[in-house]
Design a protein around this motif. Structure first.
Motif, mmCIF file in Angstrom:
data_model
loop_
_atom_site.group_PDB
_atom_site.id
_atom_site.type_symbol
_atom_site.label_atom_id
_atom_site.label_comp_id
_atom_site.label_asym_id
_atom_site.label_seq_id
_atom_site.Cartn_x
_atom_site.Cartn_y
_atom_site.Cartn_z
ATOM 1 N N ILE A 60 0.843 -1.169 0.068
ATOM 2 C CA ILE A 60 0.055 0.086 0.030
ATOM 3 C C ILE A 60 0.948 0.946 -0.113
ATOM 4 C CG2 ILE A 60 -1.732 1.338 1.144
ATOM 5 C CD1 ILE A 60 -2.655 -1.412 2.551
ATOM 6 N N LYS A 78 -2.322 2.441 10.773
ATOM 7 C CA LYS A 78 -1.699 1.464 10.034
ATOM 8 C C LYS A 78 -2.049 0.093 10.220
ATOM 9 C CE LYS A 78 2.387 4.297 8.829
ATOM 10 N NZ LYS A 78 3.848 4.694 9.283
ATOM 11 N N ILE A 128 3.206 -1.242 3.947
ATOM 12 C CA ILE A 128 2.912 0.187 3.916
ATOM 13 C C ILE A 128 4.223 0.879 3.529
ATOM 14 C CG2 ILE A 128 1.788 2.130 4.715
ATOM 15 C CD1 ILE A 128 0.227 0.000 6.693
ATOM 16 N N ASP A 182 5.163 -0.544 9.858
ATOM 17 C CA ASP A 182 4.656 -0.555 8.429
ATOM 18 C C ASP A 182 4.722 -2.069 7.789
ATOM 19 O OD1 ASP A 182 4.019 2.098 8.072
ATOM 20 O OD2 ASP A 182 6.359 2.470 7.681
ATOM 21 N N GLU A 217 4.976 5.016 3.019
ATOM 22 C CA GLU A 217 4.721 6.503 2.890
ATOM 23 C C GLU A 217 5.564 7.239 1.695
ATOM 24 O OE1 GLU A 217 3.748 8.393 6.589
ATOM 25 O OE2 GLU A 217 4.193 6.409 7.491
#
Lengths: 73, 73, 73, 73, 73, 73
Positions: B6, B24, B50, E57, B52
């Motif tokens: 993501i 998250k 994830i 994450d 960013e």
């Protein structure tokens, strides 16, 4: 609706710590224009994501990139 | 054994510097549950990563995202 | 403007060759809804890309996935 | 030594099944030239990888792309 | 001309903040050698990019990795 | 819990259409062993995904790879 990911080493630029925001904006515009010209893709649904990669995290020739460059001198 | 990546812009969240760890965790749980419900995938072998992405590194409409948003106002 | 990439093994589904288009549509909707709920992301700028990976191209436990599963029986 | 990944939907082109090899060559040349012009990157160590993604595997607006387009008409 | 991307959690190493540069160099060399041995790929055109991912994450089992590990104790 | 993605051109192998399943299994084992040796990563949570890329989809030196190789002869 293209998705483009550009990975580059984190170096160069105004402070030696990577490309300036202006250079990144030029990359974003250039890639988006290219996809529109060649394939007719709409800029509104073209994503470009730039990743800067630390020199120690990028390998070529079986070596971290700085070590590799030193072997070429 | 799915792998899900993501990518989101680094903004918002409690300090304006990106989603909280709690958010998250909700993303991780939500995606994992979804893959179990729809495809029967085992959570134990479902990875979610994830990323960013800084605003200057994300382009849309041929512009960095902040510039692009300004054009929409 | 999130970008989500879901990688799954190519198996199962109505013909044993991977998820149906309906199941993929459920994944797309589920992930997009999740990002809207948790982070307020707009669906109009949420991309989801699904990759099906052949079983021989996916490894876990140091083995191709089918071989690995056989060791667990 | 940049690495660029371009993901596009598999459609259009001479047979409706995706861009021609000529169009892909134009993308490769265009992106490589751009990285040389903006950041001085050497073409010899610039990789470009193009992925064509089936329409049912690409989602936007919470829908597979074809369904999404139909809602815009 | 292979491209290899290795994603690992940011932990361990000499300061607990991730692998040392030496360990990364070993990964780069090991993967490059492997591709040369198994497939005859030239090291000069083999790229390896290592990404360290913060623990919050990375998800597995529907949980951030640290939470997940706590459930296994 | 590493995730490794190996991208190679689709060529060579027993039928000229890419590496054999045996060669892929060697890649999977080699990378997994490497991560265990260098970083102590558990094979049970090490994923390896191999992508074969058509020659016309891989660019280097601003050219599709086959055209590029022809310039080197």
């Amino acid at each position: 609706m293209p998705y483009v990911n550009i990975k580059i080493t984190r170096e160069g630029g105004p402070e030696g710590t990577g490309p300036s925001a202006q250079d990144k904006a030029r990359l974003i515009k250039g890639v988006t224009d290219l996809l529109q010209e060649v394939l007719g893709k709409s800029p509104a649904t073209t994503f470009v994501v730039i990743d800067e990669v630390a020199l120690e995290d990028w390998g070529i020739g079986g070596l971290p990139v700085e070590t590799y460059r030193a072997t070429l001198r």
